[in-house]
Enzyme design. Sequence first.
Site, PDB file in Angstrom:
ATOM      1  N   GLU A 411      39.563  49.492  34.190  1.00  0.00           N
ATOM      2  CA  GLU A 411      38.528  50.520  34.052  1.00  0.00           C
ATOM      3  C   GLU A 411      37.150  49.946  34.365  1.00  0.00           C
ATOM      4  O   GLU A 411      36.192  50.071  33.597  1.00  0.00           O
ATOM      5  CB  GLU A 411      38.586  51.147  32.656  1.00  0.00           C
ATOM      6  N   GLU A 497      48.131  52.472  32.827  1.00  0.00           N
ATOM      7  CA  GLU A 497      47.941  52.709  31.390  1.00  0.00           C
ATOM      8  C   GLU A 497      48.075  54.200  31.124  1.00  0.00           C
ATOM      9  O   GLU A 497      47.633  55.027  31.916  1.00  0.00           O
ATOM     10  CB  GLU A 497      46.546  52.219  30.987  1.00  0.00           C
TER      11      GLU A 497
HETATM   12  C1  GAL Z   1      41.626  52.739  27.591  1.00  0.00           C
HETATM   13  C2  GAL Z   1      41.272  51.267  27.746  1.00  0.00           C
HETATM   14  C3  GAL Z   1      41.942  50.449  26.663  1.00  0.00           C
HETATM   15  C4  GAL Z   1      41.700  51.074  25.315  1.00  0.00           C
HETATM   16  C5  GAL Z   1      42.179  52.487  25.311  1.00  0.00           C
HETATM   17  C6  GAL Z   1      41.971  53.125  23.949  1.00  0.00           C
HETATM   18  O1  GAL Z   1      40.836  53.537  28.384  1.00  0.00           O
HETATM   19  O2  GAL Z   1      41.683  50.782  28.999  1.00  0.00           O
HETATM   20  O3  GAL Z   1      41.455  49.138  26.680  1.00  0.00           O
HETATM   21  O4  GAL Z   1      40.349  51.024  25.071  1.00  0.00           O
HETATM   22  O5  GAL Z   1      41.476  53.206  26.291  1.00  0.00           O
HETATM   23  O6  GAL Z   1      42.515  54.383  23.939  1.00  0.00           O
END
Ligand code: GAL
Length: 817
Positions: A411, A497
């Site tokens: 991100e 993710e």
């Molecule tokens: C994502 C991020 C993770 C964590 C997650 C929490 O966007 O990549 O590191 O922060 O959100 O929901």
Amino acid sequence: MRCLRLLLALGLLPPLARAEGGRLRENFDFGWRFLRGDAAGAEALSYPDGGWRRLDLPHDWSIEGPYDAAAPSGGPGGYLPTGVGWYRKHFEAPAAQAGRRIEIQFDGVYRDSEVWLNGHLLGRWPYGYTTFRYDLTPYLVFGGPNVIAVRVDNSRQPGSRWYSGSGIDRNVWLTASDPLRIAPEGVTVVTRSATADAATLEVRTRVRNGRGEAAEVRVSQRLEGALEEEPAALRLEAGAEAEVTSVLTLPHPRLWSPEHPALYRLRTDIGTDAVETSVGVRAIAYDAERGFLLNGRPVKLLGMCLHQDGGAVGSAVPEAVWERRLRLLQAMGCNAIRTSHNPPDPALLELCDRLGFLVMDEAFDEWTVRKPQIKFGYSAFFPEWHQRDLEAMIRRDRNHPSVVMWSAGNEIGEQWSPRGPAILRELVETFHREDPTRPVTAAMDRVFTDAGRAPAAFTGLLDIVGYNYVDRWLDRRETYFGPDHAAFPERRMVGTEDASAPAVRGEYPERAAPAGTPPRPLYLSAPVRTEQLWKFALTHAYVIGHFMWTGFDYLGESRWPAKASSSGALDTCGFPKDTYYLYQSIFSPRPMLHLLPHWTWPGREGKVVPVLAYTNCEVVELFLNGRSLGAKAREFPRPGTQGGWNTYARPPVFPTTADLHLEWDVPYEAGELKAVGYRGGAVACTETVRTAGVPAALEIVPDRTALRADARDAASLEVRVVDAQGTVVPGASNRVSFSVEGPAVLLGVDNGDPQSHEPYQAGRRDAFHGLCLAVIQTRREAGPIRVTARADGLREAAAELASAPAPEAPALFGALP
Ligand code: GAL
């Protein structure tokens, strides 16, 4: 050993290690002194450190606590302490090693460390997740005492979006070799081709001549079963370095895969030096239509994101704790790990090689753009350090068969910025230069936004486009990768993710419903998104896979009073939540059946308690106190998805849902809820949940009982509060105290409660929803170990373990008392 060292120091015995191709590699974790805080002049040889604490590495001082709502690390760091710490180790360098090159390697120090030997600064290394080394030779006193001093500065906070730990939290190694030697990470093994018939391996060996004169070098490679090659020969001038390439042919190789993680050992010998490399022979490819291919066969990445903490042990995670965690994930059916969002402990990758995980190895969470939550993230170091960090990561990790893909970042703020492509290009070029065999992705949370598609100048540089939360944008909640697959048929795509079904283990909160209707339990809606995501991934071959956020709950990224995130399929103790079984039902071919919630709801008699089953059985019949509540079936994949056209059989029970879970509304009555799962008309598995009575006893279950007496090995012991019939009491929060008899120490205790502020390093822990955990570590003495758990008014429980003598590792550069 002492006597042997003396003889060696006097040069009266040939050093043991020289017989082994000349190289000595020993662990340097034992016998350090530690000070929490800063100390002026503590790098000096003569600094009085007699009052410092004695400890062994790896060590994380943050996990020692205490929690503080006002801690500078804040919610991101789990409200735990950070600051500055010093480590010193007094050791003896044997006289017989004089003239050799002595190097120290830190697998990782969190963070911003400076290292001195006998008062001489060796260097600084800011990033807490990459491996670095220093040459000790110029300042070592051979045949005398030496002091290595390390200052660790994790004071600039918040410095990480998650709990990072603080200290020398990974292993330290010492290497002694001839100056004419194989360079660090100087052996690179590449599988050029691999089939069941034969494999071709290319081995590149980098040799450094640190001697004062030119040398003729013969480089031989030996790998069990491989056809012997003529040793490569080269001439190296004094001070020069060169690389030679050898090609090995291996008939009928044992191919590495998650099911058969076969490893070979390669021995590279140059006469004055030799190293061993663990090798997994496998072929990887990524196809825009067929997804990931391992040894020519499509394999879906069933992945979990992992941060680096191990719960109660913080960031100093014993290998045995990692191994338990990985085995739990494997039993869930998970085959892939994303090391979010940093290079992992190399010990984790070794385990992944051995156990058969496919790894996405990630470099950074920030490039030059700072993330708003974090004042002192990696972006401050990126301009000066990223090239070194990236090279350190790739060179260290590229021989691991488990690593199947690199990620340049998570991100990253530059995805849409005009500067993004230039930075990404540089990173991708470094990846490709250092490792031409693996593709590079980046975990993008803005592949598609209200403003449209991410700039092609950015996505076009990636070998694989990584989608964080592919279902985040409007119609993409239903269509996922579909529109991009149609628009870019050549694009390879992975779900880097996505959201799991976050929950606190054992808790079944209700969600407010429209006025006039009763609230509904959250667990009814929690799985829907995850189920839908996976239905798409499993029915679209081109989707390489997904990495879910996260495998385990992790410390930090929380809001007081919580100090941990609840996004895991398992809690910080490694106790499965219901989500674990949801994944198991999706990932695992083995018949399984899990019912939720628990069945102890006094006061709810006659009221409806919705019951869910996660299963991969075709049909499940539910019984309450022996009465059938009906058989149900789900429809996924739909009949006819496989096999011939229109040839599918009539289902035994007509499905009523395309969800991946089954559901019954059950008027509550105490007793026994039993589910029977069928496959092909036969009972494949059963699951029973019972109403618990009052707490009566403790049970204790170690994950393993045969340990090594090496002061590293560890066991995790699960403690359950049960009623007189042995049923876990869901609400039990009894205070459990632990005692350890025999050669072991209590390393940490936990209960998985994200809001608990009890210390991890203590002799007791309150149970949380009936469970808690103790982690013990062996000492150097062998012998029986007994761990007893006690709680007021309950029958105590004890586990018997045994710690067996471990072969003594070389310690020529032994710690001085
Ligand atoms: C994502 C991020 C993770 C964590 C997650 C929490 O966007 O990549 O590191 O922060 O959100 O929901």
